[in-house]
Design an enzyme around this catalytic site. Sequence first.
Site, PDB file in Angstrom:
ATOM      1  N   ASP A   8       5.534 -15.217 -12.161  1.00 58.33           N
ATOM      2  CA  ASP A   8       6.417 -16.334 -11.711  1.00 58.33           C
ATOM      3  C   ASP A   8       4.928 -17.202 -11.371  1.00 58.33           C
ATOM      4  OD1 ASP A   8       5.931 -16.289  -9.014  1.00 58.33           O
ATOM      5  OD2 ASP A   8       7.594 -16.596  -8.248  1.00 58.33           O
ATOM      6  N   CYS A  65       5.401 -11.950  -7.646  1.00 58.23           N
ATOM      7  CA  CYS A  65       6.283 -13.544  -7.558  1.00 58.23           C
ATOM      8  C   CYS A  65       5.327 -13.586  -5.490  1.00 58.23           C
ATOM      9  CB  CYS A  65       7.282 -13.652  -7.032  1.00 58.23           C
ATOM     10  SG  CYS A  65       8.129 -12.457  -5.547  1.00 58.23           S
ATOM     11  N   GLY A  68       6.652 -11.368  -2.977  1.00 56.44           N
ATOM     12  CA  GLY A  68       6.679 -10.320  -3.953  1.00 56.44           C
ATOM     13  C   GLY A  68       8.107  -9.589  -3.866  1.00 56.44           C
ATOM     14  N   GLY A  70      11.494 -10.924  -4.304  1.00 56.74           N
ATOM     15  CA  GLY A  70      12.697 -11.711  -4.881  1.00 56.74           C
ATOM     16  C   GLY A  70      12.314 -11.245  -7.428  1.00 56.74           C
ATOM     17  N   HIS A  98       4.437   9.626  -3.399  1.00 58.67           N
ATOM     18  CA  HIS A  98       5.825   9.753  -3.356  1.00 58.67           C
ATOM     19  C   HIS A  98       7.389   9.275  -4.009  1.00 58.67           C
ATOM     20  CE1 HIS A  98       3.542  11.154   0.951  1.00 58.67           C
ATOM     21  NE2 HIS A  98       3.913  11.430   0.145  1.00 58.67           N
ATOM     22  N   ARG A 109       1.049 -14.287  -2.356  1.00 60.08           N
ATOM     23  CA  ARG A 109       1.217 -15.199  -0.984  1.00 60.08           C
ATOM     24  C   ARG A 109       0.675 -14.543  -0.013  1.00 60.08           C
ATOM     25  NH1 ARG A 109       5.506 -18.486  -2.973  1.00 60.08           N
ATOM     26  NH2 ARG A 109       4.979 -20.450  -4.293  1.00 60.08           N
ATOM     27  N   ARG A 132       9.045  18.484  -3.287  1.00 62.12           N
ATOM     28  CA  ARG A 132      10.112  17.847  -2.688  1.00 62.12           C
ATOM     29  C   ARG A 132       9.967  16.358  -2.618  1.00 62.12           C
ATOM     30  NH1 ARG A 132       5.370  16.385   1.553  1.00 62.12           N
ATOM     31  NH2 ARG A 132       5.855  14.670   2.108  1.00 62.12           N
ATOM     32  N   ARG A 136      13.943  14.031  -3.862  1.00 60.87           N
ATOM     33  CA  ARG A 136      14.206  12.321  -3.499  1.00 60.87           C
ATOM     34  C   ARG A 136      14.881  11.307  -4.611  1.00 60.87           C
ATOM     35  NH1 ARG A 136      10.747  13.854   1.050  1.00 60.87           N
ATOM     36  NH2 ARG A 136      11.348  15.118   2.246  1.00 60.87           N
TER      37      ARG A 136
END
Length: 143
Positions: A8, A65, A68, A70, A98, A109, A132, A136
Amino acid sequence: MIISIGNDHAGPDYKKAIVKYLELNEHTVINHGTDTFESVDYPDFGHPVAYDVETGKANFGIVICGSGNGIAMTVNKHQGVRAALCWTKEISALARLHNNANVISIPARFTSIEQAVEMVHTFLTTEFEGGRHDKRVQKIACK
Protein backbone atom coordinates in the site's frame (compact mmCIF):
# COMPACT_ATOMS: atom_id res chain seq x y z
CA MET A 1 11.89 -18.14 -8.44
CA ILE A 2 8.77 -16.16 -9.13
CA ILE A 3 7.93 -13.69 -6.39
CA SER A 4 4.66 -11.77 -6.16
CA ILE A 5 4.82 -8.45 -4.31
CA GLY A 6 2.14 -6.03 -3.18
CA ASN A 7 2.13 -2.91 -1.05
CA ASP A 8 0.00 0.00 0.00
CA HIS A 9 1.00 3.67 0.28
CA ALA A 10 3.38 2.93 3.20
CA GLY A 11 5.61 0.76 1.07
CA PRO A 12 6.58 2.11 -2.38
CA ASP A 13 10.20 2.78 -1.36
CA TYR A 14 10.42 -0.62 0.32
CA LYS A 15 9.01 -2.34 -2.74
CA LYS A 16 11.45 -0.55 -5.03
CA ALA A 17 14.46 -1.68 -2.96
CA ILE A 18 13.15 -5.23 -2.60
CA VAL A 19 12.38 -5.55 -6.32
CA LYS A 20 15.89 -4.32 -7.11
CA TYR A 21 17.34 -6.98 -4.81
CA LEU A 22 15.12 -9.69 -6.32
CA GLU A 23 15.97 -8.79 -9.90
CA LEU A 24 19.71 -8.63 -9.11
CA ASN A 25 19.33 -12.18 -7.83
CA GLU A 26 17.57 -13.25 -11.04
CA HIS A 27 14.10 -13.73 -9.58
CA THR A 28 11.02 -12.92 -11.63
CA VAL A 29 8.78 -10.34 -9.95
CA ILE A 30 5.04 -9.92 -10.30
CA ASN A 31 4.24 -6.42 -9.08
CA HIS A 32 0.80 -5.75 -7.61
CA GLY A 33 1.82 -2.80 -5.45
CA THR A 34 1.19 0.90 -5.70
CA ASP A 35 3.99 3.27 -6.65
CA THR A 36 2.46 6.31 -4.98
CA PHE A 37 2.15 7.57 -1.42
CA GLU A 38 -1.53 8.45 -1.91
CA SER A 39 -3.77 6.57 0.50
CA VAL A 40 -5.03 3.24 -0.86
CA ASP A 41 -6.62 0.14 0.66
CA TYR A 42 -4.13 -2.65 1.41
CA PRO A 43 -6.58 -5.51 0.60
CA ASP A 44 -6.63 -4.34 -3.02
CA PHE A 45 -2.89 -5.13 -3.20
CA GLY A 46 -2.75 -8.12 -0.86
CA HIS A 47 -5.41 -10.31 -2.46
CA PRO A 48 -3.64 -10.47 -5.86
CA VAL A 49 -0.40 -11.58 -4.15
CA ALA A 50 -2.25 -14.23 -2.17
CA TYR A 51 -3.98 -15.44 -5.32
CA ASP A 52 -0.61 -15.79 -7.07
CA VAL A 53 0.76 -17.91 -4.21
CA GLU A 54 -2.48 -19.86 -3.73
CA THR A 55 -2.66 -20.86 -7.40
CA GLY A 56 1.04 -21.56 -7.84
CA LYS A 57 1.62 -18.64 -10.17
CA ALA A 58 4.28 -17.45 -7.68
CA ASN A 59 6.60 -19.44 -5.41
CA PHE A 60 6.49 -16.82 -2.65
CA GLY A 61 4.79 -13.55 -1.82
CA ILE A 62 5.93 -10.33 -0.20
CA VAL A 63 3.40 -7.87 1.20
CA ILE A 64 4.04 -4.48 2.77
CA CYS A 65 1.85 -2.05 4.68
CA GLY A 66 2.38 0.33 7.59
CA SER A 67 2.11 -2.18 10.42
CA GLY A 68 2.24 -5.32 8.30
CA ASN A 69 -0.84 -6.55 10.15
CA GLY A 70 -3.72 -5.57 7.88
CA ILE A 71 -2.16 -6.93 4.73
CA ALA A 72 -1.09 -10.13 6.55
CA MET A 73 -4.66 -10.64 7.76
CA THR A 74 -5.87 -10.14 4.20
CA VAL A 75 -3.57 -12.66 2.53
CA ASN A 76 -4.06 -15.22 5.29
CA LYS A 77 -7.73 -15.50 4.28
CA HIS A 78 -6.60 -17.51 1.24
CA GLN A 79 -6.26 -21.27 1.58
CA GLY A 80 -2.70 -22.49 1.32
CA VAL A 81 -1.26 -19.08 2.15
CA ARG A 82 0.80 -18.78 5.31
CA ALA A 83 1.84 -15.17 5.77
CA ALA A 84 4.21 -14.28 8.57
CA LEU A 85 4.54 -10.78 9.98
CA CYS A 86 8.30 -10.27 10.33
CA TRP A 87 10.32 -7.43 11.80
CA THR A 88 13.75 -9.08 12.12
CA LYS A 89 15.75 -11.50 10.02
CA GLU A 90 15.57 -14.03 12.86
CA ILE A 91 11.76 -14.00 12.79
CA SER A 92 11.77 -14.36 9.01
CA ALA A 93 14.08 -17.39 9.34
CA LEU A 94 11.80 -19.00 11.93
CA ALA A 95 8.74 -18.29 9.79
CA ARG A 96 10.28 -20.45 7.08
CA LEU A 97 11.98 -23.05 9.33
CA HIS A 98 9.03 -23.81 11.59
CA ASN A 99 5.91 -22.51 9.80
CA ASN A 100 6.75 -23.03 6.13
CA ALA A 101 5.51 -19.49 5.54
CA ASN A 102 5.11 -18.66 1.86
CA VAL A 103 4.39 -14.94 2.25
CA ILE A 104 6.40 -12.45 4.28
CA SER A 105 4.58 -9.40 5.61
CA ILE A 106 6.75 -6.37 6.28
CA PRO A 107 5.78 -3.47 8.58
CA ALA A 108 7.16 -0.46 6.71
CA ARG A 109 6.65 1.94 9.61
CA PHE A 110 8.61 -0.27 12.01
CA THR A 111 11.58 -1.50 9.95
CA SER A 112 14.18 0.16 7.78
CA ILE A 113 14.45 -0.56 4.08
CA GLU A 114 17.79 -2.27 4.72
CA GLN A 115 16.19 -4.52 7.35
CA ALA A 116 13.36 -5.34 4.95
CA VAL A 117 15.74 -6.42 2.19
CA GLU A 118 17.72 -8.50 4.70
CA MET A 119 14.51 -10.16 5.92
CA VAL A 120 13.48 -10.98 2.35
CA HIS A 121 16.91 -12.48 1.67
CA THR A 122 16.68 -14.61 4.82
CA PHE A 123 13.09 -15.63 4.05
CA LEU A 124 13.89 -16.76 0.51
CA THR A 125 17.08 -18.62 1.40
CA THR A 126 15.78 -20.51 4.44
CA GLU A 127 14.31 -23.96 3.87
CA PHE A 128 11.39 -25.43 5.82
CA GLU A 129 12.73 -27.76 8.51
CA GLY A 130 9.85 -30.22 8.29
CA GLY A 131 9.87 -33.01 10.86
CA ARG A 132 7.81 -32.20 13.93
CA HIS A 133 6.78 -28.89 12.35
CA ASP A 134 5.14 -30.51 9.32
CA LYS A 135 2.15 -31.92 11.21
CA ARG A 136 1.55 -28.49 12.77
CA VAL A 137 1.66 -26.74 9.43
CA GLN A 138 -0.82 -29.28 8.05
CA LYS A 139 -3.29 -28.18 10.78
CA ILE A 140 -3.21 -24.47 9.88
CA ALA A 141 -5.65 -24.40 6.94
CA CYS A 142 -9.39 -24.65 7.59
CA LYS A 143 -10.97 -27.75 6.15
